[in-house]
Structures are given as C-alpha cells and as structure tokens.
Design a protein around this motif. Structure first.
Motif, short mmCIF file in Angstrom:
data_model
loop_
_atom_site.label_atom_id
_atom_site.label_comp_id
_atom_site.label_asym_id
_atom_site.label_seq_id
_atom_site.Cartn_x
_atom_site.Cartn_y
_atom_site.Cartn_z
N PRO A 211 -16.08 -7.94 -24.67
CA PRO A 211 -14.93 -9.20 -24.73
C PRO A 211 -13.98 -8.04 -26.42
CG PRO A 211 -16.33 -10.05 -24.14
CD PRO A 211 -17.46 -9.38 -24.19
N THR A 212 -15.15 -8.81 -26.96
CA THR A 212 -14.46 -8.69 -28.55
C THR A 212 -13.79 -6.99 -28.84
OG1 THR A 212 -15.37 -10.71 -29.47
CG2 THR A 212 -13.93 -8.96 -30.86
N LEU A 213 -14.95 -6.06 -28.01
CA LEU A 213 -14.04 -4.72 -28.16
C LEU A 213 -13.55 -4.48 -27.51
CD1 LEU A 213 -17.83 -2.72 -29.06
CD2 LEU A 213 -15.98 -3.79 -30.76
N LEU A 214 -13.30 -5.03 -26.72
CA LEU A 214 -11.67 -4.68 -26.11
C LEU A 214 -10.55 -5.03 -25.92
CD1 LEU A 214 -12.72 -5.00 -22.05
CD2 LEU A 214 -12.74 -2.76 -23.43
N GLU A 215 -10.24 -5.70 -26.83
CA GLU A 215 -9.23 -6.10 -27.02
C GLU A 215 -9.49 -5.66 -28.84
OE1 GLU A 215 -9.68 -10.84 -28.71
OE2 GLU A 215 -10.22 -11.12 -26.70
N GLU A 216 -10.12 -5.14 -29.09
CA GLU A 216 -9.88 -4.08 -30.47
C GLU A 216 -9.72 -3.31 -30.02
OE1 GLU A 216 -11.33 -6.10 -34.08
OE2 GLU A 216 -13.09 -3.65 -33.88
N ALA A 217 -9.90 -2.53 -28.70
CA ALA A 217 -8.90 -1.19 -28.40
C ALA A 217 -7.71 -2.02 -27.82
CB ALA A 217 -9.98 -0.63 -26.96
N GLU A 218 -7.21 -2.77 -27.32
CA GLU A 218 -6.32 -2.71 -27.04
C GLU A 218 -5.64 -2.75 -28.16
OE1 GLU A 218 -3.86 -5.84 -23.65
OE2 GLU A 218 -4.52 -6.40 -25.73
N ARG A 219 -5.99 -4.14 -29.79
CA ARG A 219 -4.68 -3.55 -30.75
C ARG A 219 -4.29 -2.57 -31.38
NH1 ARG A 219 -7.43 -8.51 -32.57
NH2 ARG A 219 -8.94 -7.54 -33.83
N ILE A 220 -5.93 -1.59 -31.11
CA ILE A 220 -5.91 -0.16 -32.18
C ILE A 220 -4.83 0.72 -30.82
CG2 ILE A 220 -7.51 1.64 -32.68
CD1 ILE A 220 -9.44 0.28 -33.13
N MET A 221 -4.41 0.63 -29.65
CA MET A 221 -3.76 0.98 -29.29
C MET A 221 -2.68 0.74 -29.48
SD MET A 221 -5.36 2.27 -25.03
CE MET A 221 -4.69 1.03 -23.76
N ARG A 222 -2.51 -0.24 -29.87
CA ARG A 222 -0.13 -0.92 -29.79
C ARG A 222 -0.46 0.27 -31.10
NH1 ARG A 222 -1.10 -6.24 -29.49
NH2 ARG A 222 -2.21 -6.48 -28.13
N ALA A 223 -1.28 -0.23 -32.10
CA ALA A 223 -0.91 0.40 -33.26
C ALA A 223 -0.60 1.23 -33.30
CB ALA A 223 -1.70 -0.66 -34.84
N GLN A 224 -1.30 2.41 -32.84
CA GLN A 224 -1.31 3.82 -32.45
C GLN A 224 -0.06 3.62 -31.70
OE1 GLN A 224 -3.22 5.75 -34.27
NE2 GLN A 224 -5.48 5.00 -33.58
N VAL A 225 0.06 3.94 -30.58
CA VAL A 225 1.73 3.00 -29.87
C VAL A 225 3.30 2.78 -30.79
CG1 VAL A 225 3.25 2.89 -28.25
CG2 VAL A 225 0.52 3.07 -27.62
#
Ligand code: ATP
Ligand code: MG
Lengths: 276, 262
Positions: B166-180
């Motif tokens: 779950p922590t890594l999934l949350e992180e993936a989402e954060r990175i995705m938003r930052a890249q977007v």
C-alpha cells in the motif's frame, strides 16, 4: 549510563571522519538534546549509541556493555531504543499491534509476555483503540507514536529520537514530543533528542552542538543558546525568544539571561508585571 | 486512494475461525484431490466440495464471480485447447475443428481443476487474515528449517510485502501526479511511457529497504534465530474435522483414479 569514550568514526571509503574524538556521558533519566547542521554527524552519533555502527577508534559502553561486543548487541538494542525520521521506513508489520510486537518477538519473549507488553505500550502512546489498523492508515503523528510504542515494548532505558518529528506538521510534532516527555516523567527514561528545532532543544536539561564531527558547544540550553557566535559558526540560530530577551534587557527590562523558552519568558514577565 | 490488500473479508463464520494451517492444508488436499480425479465428471464433483464451504463462510456468489472474472479468458482458452488438441472418437466437427469425446472430457477436467482451485484459493484469502495466513505458512514450513528452509524469514518477507505494497502504491500515485504536473502523460501501455514512474519508484523502494533494514536491526532483529511470535495457533476439534473431510476427499478421488470406481 552510556559512555562514549574518545570515539572517531569514518564511513567506509571516506577520508574525512564523520565524528572525531567524541567523548560524552549520558545518565539514565537525563534529557539531552543534540543539534547541528546537516552532515555534522548527529545521526552517526545516534547509530553509535545502539551499536548500529561500531566506533573505529574509542569505545561506546551502554551500562557497561561494549557495542563492539557482538554478544551484547541484543541487550544494547533493548536498552537503547531508537525512533527514526521517516515513519514509513520503520514500521514493519501489517497491523499496529503486530508492529509493536516485533521488538519483543526478536527478544525471544513468550507469546503471553509479548501480548502484555504490546498492550501496555499501546496504552502508553494512546493507540490502543487502533491496534488492528494497518500502519499506512495512520496520520504522521500516530505513525511516530506507533514507532515509539514499538520501542517502549522493549522496555528501554534510553530513548534516541533522530529527528523523529522532522517530517511532521506542527500539531504532529507537538503530539509526539509531549508524549516523549510524559514518558520520561512517568518511566524515568533518558531522552536523547536529535533535532533541528532550537525551540525543542531549549526544553532539554543539557544540549550539544555538533559541527563537522566535533562537539563545539555543550551545557544547559540557557548557556549554550546565549552563545550567538558559537551557534552562528554551526549555521544555527537561537530561538526568537532568546533574541527577544536580549532586546528587552538592552531596553532596560530586568530579565535574567537564562530565558530560552516561551514559558520561562511568560513567567518572568508575569513576575515583573505583578511586581514580584 | 485507499488500497486494501488481498480480498480478506472479516467475518465470524466457522470458516473464518478455522486455524490458518488447517485451511492451508485443506487447500493443498483439495488441489491434490482435483489432480487425482480421473475424469471430467469426477473432477467437477470433487470441485463441488467447495460449495458448502462457500455457504458456511457466508460469501456472496458475486464475490466469487469478481475473483474469477479477470481469469475468464484464460479459463476459456484452457478448455478449447484441450478440446481441440485431444485425439480420439470424433463426436462433432466444425470446419477443420474435430471435437472428440476424450477431448471434451479432458476439457471439462482441466476447466474444473483450474476453476475450482481458483475459487478455493479465493475462499481461503477471503476468510483468513493475511497475517494469520503468513503465520500459518511459517508454522507449516517450520519442519523445513532443519533442511535450511528459512521459514521465519519467508513469513517475515510476506508480512513486509503486505505492509509495504500500500505504501508503494501511494507513492506511485504521488510520483504520477508530480510527473503529470511537469507535463508527462501516462497514456498508452508502452513501457517507455511508464519509465518516469518506474524509475523513481524503484529508487524510493531501495531507499526504503535500506531504512527498513536499519530500523529492524535497531529493534533487535537478527534473523529468525531466537525469534518468538505473539500470535499462537491452536488446532481445535473443528480443524481436525475439516482436515479429515479434506483427506476423505483425496481418498475418494484416489479410489476412482486407481480404477475401483468404474
Ligand atoms: N552511509 C554513509 N556513507 C558515507 N558517508 C556518510 C554516510 N552517512 C553519512 N555520511 C557522511 O557522514 C557525515 C555525517 O552524517 P550524518 O548523517 O551523521 O549527519 P547528520 O548530522 O545526521 O545530518 P542531517 O542533519 O542531514 O541528518 C556527513 O558528511 C555525511 O555525508
Ligand atoms: Mg541525520
């Protein structure tokens, strides 16, 4: 007592020592703050206290146990509990209670004793209601209190907090610090607080300022925080309340120079205003 | 985004209360029975043994359906491959495709095996706390320690995975938003498009692993040696009955396999 005796430490492959000739004694029950700029060696010192790192030169003794002696490491780690900065990297289990159980399980305690310690530790940090919750569904402050419970369950004598509040918002920071200080009062734990926040360091009985691997200032915060030049050399600044005290004294208000916290200032001003 | 791992549905049914070891062994015996069943019909009948378990566990058919849906295409392919490729007595022919009696039987058998095994595994996951499952697995593998099997470490790995997905999934989402926010688009499924997500995620996972290893060491972790567990597992009469039924199922299919039934 933790005795750091003439410790010098190099990370493998580095030429500059991360710590150089450090000597220091920490008494049980003491509240010691350690500050210093980035890279000054605070975390390195913390990791030497519980044997995560062994000194290259010198010795570290925890209640007489040498951290260089592999056979003592489990007992040393039980005595010296450590809470790290990033809450997400130090929680290991899928629920709150299982996480707290991790330390006692590693000590090899029987299941009933583990359960009893888990319950007591969760009670102490006020997380008993959330014991079945997964850690990723806790707030930052709750996560750090959980990390604290994980350490408390090992019934430590010394508690090292390596910027344990640095990633929290002001509310979370106060929540964790208050809990730590209450635990110190109730259980007589020694607290070694590594922090960038001078307001937090000011609450300690004694503080150290590290710079480039050496202790450059040490003593009660009331003394250390007055030493503007020394602090400036380490790129640090006393809390605003110290500057305020100085300005007021220069303007002729009769305040003692030892004031370093807002509370002390309030008390002193109240005393003045009420004419003693 | 709240990510809940596994399909565990907390409940109070008797299936929930079974010892995780009994359920794991039960799944093993059930799989063995499915493998031993010699024909399409016996495999289907053997597989049907899961039905009372589903009813007792109080699981809705819609839940089972949700578990199966992503695998539907796979199941259909298994079935048709068996049907098309098995030689034997031809009972129908569609164009170049010859359907044989044996092929149909093999098709049903293969379908029943995979289908019911997936269903049973979903039932196990749905009725067992993932942590209890990891504990059960550790206890079952414990005898293997003598032969160098790191059962304690394996179970710990499993719980760490449960903790960190779950922590890594949350992180993936954060990175995705930052890249977007920096103008990236994650449209298209080409790996190239996912690189800006995958690389930071890997770096962060390694950094976390390092911190985690240190934190575990600081909490007196020194491998499985000398480590005890808070959760105790006890076999109850119900567990023995459950296992007895599972073993009977294996015995029944073995009986047919050896040719006594026909
Ligand atoms: N694993 C490592 N390998 C090599 N050098 C390191 C390692 N960790 C720290 N150092 C170096 O040792 C010195 C002291 O680092 P340390 O982490 O103790 O500082 P710190 O006071 O905790 O800093 P911060 O405030 O950033 O946490 C720094 O110069 C740092 O670059
Ligand atoms: Mg540090």
């Amino acid at each position: 007592m933790i005795e750091v005796q003439g410790v010098t430490f190099f990370y493998p492959g580095t030429r500059e020592p991360a710590l150089e000739n450090i000597s220091l004694t920490i008494r049980p029950g003491e509240f010691l703050a350690i500050t210093g700029p980035n890279g000054s060696g605070k975390s390195t010192l913390a990791r030497l206290l519980n044997g995560l790192l062994r000194p290259g030169k010198g010795r570290v003794l925890v209640d007489g146990l040498d951290t260089a002696d592999a056979a003592s490491l489990v007992e040393i780690r039980r005595r010296v509990g450590m809470v790290f900065q990033d809450p997400d990297n130090q929680l290991v289990a899928a629920t709150v209670e299982d996480d707290v159980a991790f330390g006692p399980e590693n000590l090899g305690l029987p299941p009933a004793a583990v359960r009893q310690r888990v319950a007591a530790a969760l009670e102490a940090v006020e997380l008993a209601d959330l014991k079945t919750r997964p850690p990723h569904r806790l707030s930052g402050g709750q996560k750090q209190r959980l990390a604290l419970a994980g350490v408390l369950a090992m019934e430590p004598v010394y508690l090292v907090l390596d910027e344990a509040t640095a990633m929290l918002d002001p509310v979370g920071r106060e929540e964790v610090l208050k809990k730590v200080l209450a635990l110190r009062r109730e259980k007589g734990l020694a607290v070694i607080l590594i922090t960038h926040f001078m307001e937090e360091a000011a609450l300690a009985e004694r503080m150290l300022v590290l710079n480039e691997g050496r202790i450059i200032l040490s003593g009660p915060p009331a003394d250390v925080l007055q030493q503007e030049e020394g602090l400036a050399k380490a790129g640090l600044k006393a809390p605003a309340i110290v500057a305020l005290g100085k300005s007021l004294r220069q303007a002729g208000v009769k305040l003692p120079a030892s004031i370093v916290t807002v509370e002390e200032m309030a008390r002193a001003l109240w005393k003045l205003a009420s004419g003693k | 985004m709240m990510v809940e791992l596994g399909q565990y549905i907390p409940g109070t049914s008797c299936i929930h209360y079974l010892d995780p070891r009994a359920k794991l062994l039960g799944l093993f015996f059930y799989g063995l029975a499915l493998l031993l069943a010699p024909t399409g019909i016996t495999a289907s009948l053997t597989g049907a043994a899961i039905l009372p378990v589903i009813v007792l566990a109080g699981l809705a058919p819609s839940f089972i359906w949700r578990q199966l849906k992503p695998l539907l295409v796979f199941l259909v392919i298994i079935f048709f491959l068996q049907v098309a490729l098995t030689p034997g007595e031809i009972i129908a022919a569609i164009g170049p495709l010859r359907i044989t009696r044996e092929g149909l039987d093999y098709g049903i058998m293969a379908l029943a095996r995979v289908f019911f095994l997936i269903v049973a595994a979903s039932v196990l996951m749905a009725t067992t706390d993932p942590l209890a499952l990891a504990d059960g697995l550790e206890r079952l593998l414990r005898p293997g320690q003598r032969f160098g099997l790191p059962s304690v470490e394996l179970a710990l790995m499993l719980t760490l995975a449960l903790r960190f997905v779950p922590t890594l999934l949350e992180e993936a989402e954060r990175i995705m938003r930052a890249q977007v926010a920096r103008g990236a688009t994650f449209r298209g499924s080409q790996v190239k498009n996912l690189m800006p997500l995958i690389i930071p995620l890997f770096i962060s996972a390694f950094r976390r692993a390092e911190g985690l290893a240190e934190a575990m060491e600081a909490r007196a972790y020194r491998g499985g040696k000398g480590r005890t567990r808070m959760r105790e597992l006890h076999f109850k009469p119900a567990d023995y009955i459950f296992l007895l039924l599972a073993v009977l199922l294996v015995a029944g299919t073995a009986y047919y396999r050896l040719g006594f039934g026909s």
